[in-house]
Design a protein around this motif. Structure first.
Motif, mmCIF file in Angstrom:
data_model
loop_
_atom_site.group_PDB
_atom_site.id
_atom_site.type_symbol
_atom_site.label_atom_id
_atom_site.label_comp_id
_atom_site.label_asym_id
_atom_site.label_seq_id
_atom_site.Cartn_x
_atom_site.Cartn_y
_atom_site.Cartn_z
ATOM 1 N N VAL A 1 51.216 -22.032 -48.748
ATOM 2 C CA VAL A 1 52.096 -23.138 -48.374
ATOM 3 C C VAL A 1 51.293 -24.359 -47.942
ATOM 4 C CG1 VAL A 1 53.756 -23.913 -46.630
ATOM 5 C CG2 VAL A 1 54.080 -21.720 -47.767
ATOM 6 N N LEU A 2 50.350 -24.170 -47.038
ATOM 7 C CA LEU A 2 49.611 -25.304 -46.477
ATOM 8 C C LEU A 2 48.808 -26.056 -47.528
ATOM 9 C CD1 LEU A 2 48.236 -23.880 -43.097
ATOM 10 C CD2 LEU A 2 50.197 -25.379 -43.458
ATOM 11 N N CYS A 3 48.220 -25.336 -48.464
ATOM 12 C CA CYS A 3 47.298 -25.951 -49.425
ATOM 13 C C CYS A 3 47.964 -26.392 -50.716
ATOM 14 C CB CYS A 3 46.166 -24.982 -49.753
ATOM 15 S SG CYS A 3 45.178 -24.477 -48.335
ATOM 16 N N ALA A 4 49.283 -26.264 -50.798
ATOM 17 C CA ALA A 4 49.974 -26.509 -52.065
ATOM 18 C C ALA A 4 50.093 -27.983 -52.415
ATOM 19 C CB ALA A 4 51.365 -25.882 -52.024
ATOM 20 N N ARG A 5 49.882 -28.878 -51.458
ATOM 21 C CA ARG A 5 50.101 -30.298 -51.712
ATOM 22 C C ARG A 5 49.031 -31.120 -51.027
ATOM 23 N NH1 ARG A 5 53.356 -34.538 -49.569
ATOM 24 N NH2 ARG A 5 53.793 -33.271 -47.735
ATOM 25 N N THR A 6 48.702 -32.264 -51.616
ATOM 26 C CA THR A 6 47.772 -33.195 -51.003
ATOM 27 C C THR A 6 48.441 -34.554 -50.877
ATOM 28 O OG1 THR A 6 45.488 -34.030 -51.075
ATOM 29 C CG2 THR A 6 46.710 -34.049 -53.146
ATOM 30 N N SER A 7 47.880 -35.418 -50.064
ATOM 31 C CA SER A 7 48.410 -36.771 -49.878
ATOM 32 C C SER A 7 47.412 -37.773 -50.426
ATOM 33 C CB SER A 7 48.665 -37.035 -48.391
ATOM 34 O OG SER A 7 48.918 -38.405 -48.159
ATOM 35 N N VAL B 1 44.583 -34.190 -46.760
ATOM 36 C CA VAL B 1 43.958 -33.912 -48.055
ATOM 37 C C VAL B 1 44.064 -32.423 -48.362
ATOM 38 C CG1 VAL B 1 41.728 -33.750 -49.238
ATOM 39 C CG2 VAL B 1 42.399 -35.888 -48.160
ATOM 40 N N LEU B 2 43.802 -31.599 -47.343
ATOM 41 C CA LEU B 2 43.765 -30.151 -47.545
ATOM 42 C C LEU B 2 45.102 -29.467 -47.279
ATOM 43 C CD1 LEU B 2 40.341 -29.343 -45.830
ATOM 44 C CD2 LEU B 2 40.791 -29.672 -48.270
ATOM 45 N N PHE B 3 45.814 -29.907 -46.238
ATOM 46 C CA PHE B 3 47.003 -29.179 -45.780
ATOM 47 C C PHE B 3 48.234 -30.077 -45.663
ATOM 48 C CE2 PHE B 3 43.253 -27.422 -43.354
ATOM 49 C CZ PHE B 3 43.027 -26.351 -44.205
ATOM 50 N N ALA B 4 48.422 -30.976 -46.600
ATOM 51 C CA ALA B 4 49.529 -31.937 -46.498
ATOM 52 C C ALA B 4 50.889 -31.260 -46.486
ATOM 53 C CB ALA B 4 49.455 -32.934 -47.653
ATOM 54 N N ALA C 1 51.948 -28.966 -44.744
ATOM 55 C CA ALA C 1 52.410 -28.562 -43.409
ATOM 56 C C ALA C 1 53.613 -29.387 -42.981
ATOM 57 C CB ALA C 1 51.279 -28.702 -42.391
ATOM 58 N N ALA C 2 53.622 -30.664 -43.368
ATOM 59 C CA ALA C 2 54.731 -31.545 -43.010
ATOM 60 C C ALA C 2 55.958 -31.307 -43.880
ATOM 61 C CB ALA C 2 54.298 -33.001 -43.123
ATOM 62 N N ASN C 3 55.839 -30.441 -44.870
ATOM 63 C CA ASN C 3 56.936 -30.163 -45.795
ATOM 64 C C ASN C 3 57.585 -28.800 -45.538
ATOM 65 O OD1 ASN C 3 58.369 -31.298 -48.018
ATOM 66 N ND2 ASN C 3 57.376 -29.856 -49.407
ATOM 67 N N VAL C 4 57.131 -28.100 -44.490
ATOM 68 C CA VAL C 4 57.595 -26.736 -44.234
ATOM 69 C C VAL C 4 59.097 -26.687 -43.953
ATOM 70 C CG1 VAL C 4 57.453 -24.832 -42.574
ATOM 71 C CG2 VAL C 4 55.370 -25.824 -43.517
ATOM 72 N N THR C 5 59.601 -27.625 -43.179
ATOM 73 C CA THR C 5 61.036 -27.634 -42.891
ATOM 74 C C THR C 5 61.852 -27.728 -44.176
ATOM 75 O OG1 THR C 5 60.872 -28.553 -40.658
ATOM 76 C CG2 THR C 5 62.910 -28.965 -41.846
ATOM 77 N N LEU D 1 43.016 -28.301 -57.952
ATOM 78 C CA LEU D 1 44.209 -28.616 -58.732
ATOM 79 C C LEU D 1 44.910 -29.864 -58.193
ATOM 80 C CD1 LEU D 1 45.707 -25.033 -59.234
ATOM 81 C CD2 LEU D 1 44.651 -26.480 -60.981
ATOM 82 N N ASN D 2 45.007 -29.965 -56.856
ATOM 83 C CA ASN D 2 45.652 -31.130 -56.252
ATOM 84 C C ASN D 2 44.861 -32.402 -56.523
ATOM 85 O OD1 ASN D 2 47.815 -29.719 -55.122
ATOM 86 N ND2 ASN D 2 46.678 -29.228 -53.265
ATOM 87 N N LEU D 3 43.526 -32.306 -56.435
ATOM 88 C CA LEU D 3 42.685 -33.471 -56.694
ATOM 89 C C LEU D 3 42.795 -33.904 -58.144
ATOM 90 C CD1 LEU D 3 40.619 -35.502 -55.690
ATOM 91 C CD2 LEU D 3 38.812 -33.841 -56.204
#
Length: 262
Positions: A110-116, A79-82, A84-88, A14-16
């Motif tokens: 949470v970890l897989c919800a976004r890609t960069s 790519v897979l766990f972007a 993680a930097a958005n958890v805060t 989905l992210n791709l």
């Protein structure tokens, strides 16, 4: 585990698909990141030319290995766990509520919800460097792949751990940002240029050295004990990061946001 892998694979697709919806932006960001990385390699080449071919026992080819591994590992992590930097942000804003409503593992979700988008450039850049420096060296490619896999997990785990502090201290975004910068800087320079205290940090609290510098050492001189120790320590750190997040989740206070994710 199988269920979680299916969820992660689905979110990746989905992210791709979302990224490819704006192909010009996707390609521009990926190319821009690869070009930015190339400029640093140029400066490294000049430094080695001026210093007689070695820095702290590393050759220019060694530096290409750690840069390639760091770039692709960081790229794969984002790519897979972007997210993680958005958890805060999710914790502080209360947006984490949306993830709690879904019938799957919260951490995986949470970890897989976004890609960069730019991370694809980092990922590809590492392979390009390896192709230039070690195109005919199978052992180097083997340890490169090991480093990329472990490195992507450790980059994500370290980032997650730093941002999980928001459950306990409030807004830990600055700590998360600084931690990411420290980890990257520890990765792209020869570890011997640092003092004993910093090297201890690189292999314990921020253990990215296990995935970047250890594979280079194993390529130079293989040691089964070192390989097993690095693998075991890396996986243990990732498990502890997950446990730390789960414990912190118990302290989370809902933001009462009436929304969900599809």
């Amino acid at each position: 585990m199988k269920k979680h892998l299916k969820i992660a694979a689905c979110l990746f697709r989905l992210n791709l698909a979302s990224a490819l919806e704006y192909r010009s932006s996707f390609l521009t960001q990926a190319f821009g990141m690869a070009l930015s990385n190339s400029s640093f390699i140029f400066f490294w080449w000049i430094a080695f030319q001026q210093l007689g071919g070695y820095i702290a026992g590393y050759s220019f080819q060694d530096v290409l290995f750690i840069w390639a591994t760091t770039s692709s590992a960081f790229g794969l992590a984002n790519v897979l766990f972007a997210n993680a930097a958005n958890v805060t942000k999710l914790i502080v804003s209360g947006e984490l509520d949306a993830y709690l409503l879904q019938p799957c593992n919260v951490l995986v979700n949470v970890l897989c919800a976004r890609t960069s988008l730019s991370a694809y450039g980092d990922l590809a850049y590492g392979f390009i460097l390896m192709g230039l420096a070690y195109h005919d060296t199978a052992a180097a490619w083997l340890w490169f792949f090991v480093g990329v896999l472990l490195g992507s997990l450790l980059f994500s785990a370290v980032t997650l751990t730093a941002h999980t502090l928001s459950f306990y201290w409030g807004d830990a975004s600055m700590i998360g940002q600084l931690t990411t910068e420290f980890v990257i800087n520890f990765s792209i320079y020869p570890d011997k240029i640092y003092g004993p205290a910093v090297r201890a940090l690189m292999y314990s609290l921020l253990p990215i050295g296990l995935a970047i510098h250890v594979p280079l050492r194993l390529f130079r001189a293989f040691s089964p004990l070192t390989a097993l120790a690095a693998l075991g320590a890396s996986l243990l750190y990732c498990v502890l990061a997950g446990v730390f997040f789960s414990r912190g989740l118990r302290r989370y206070e809902s933001g009462n946001i009436m929304a969900t994710r599809l």
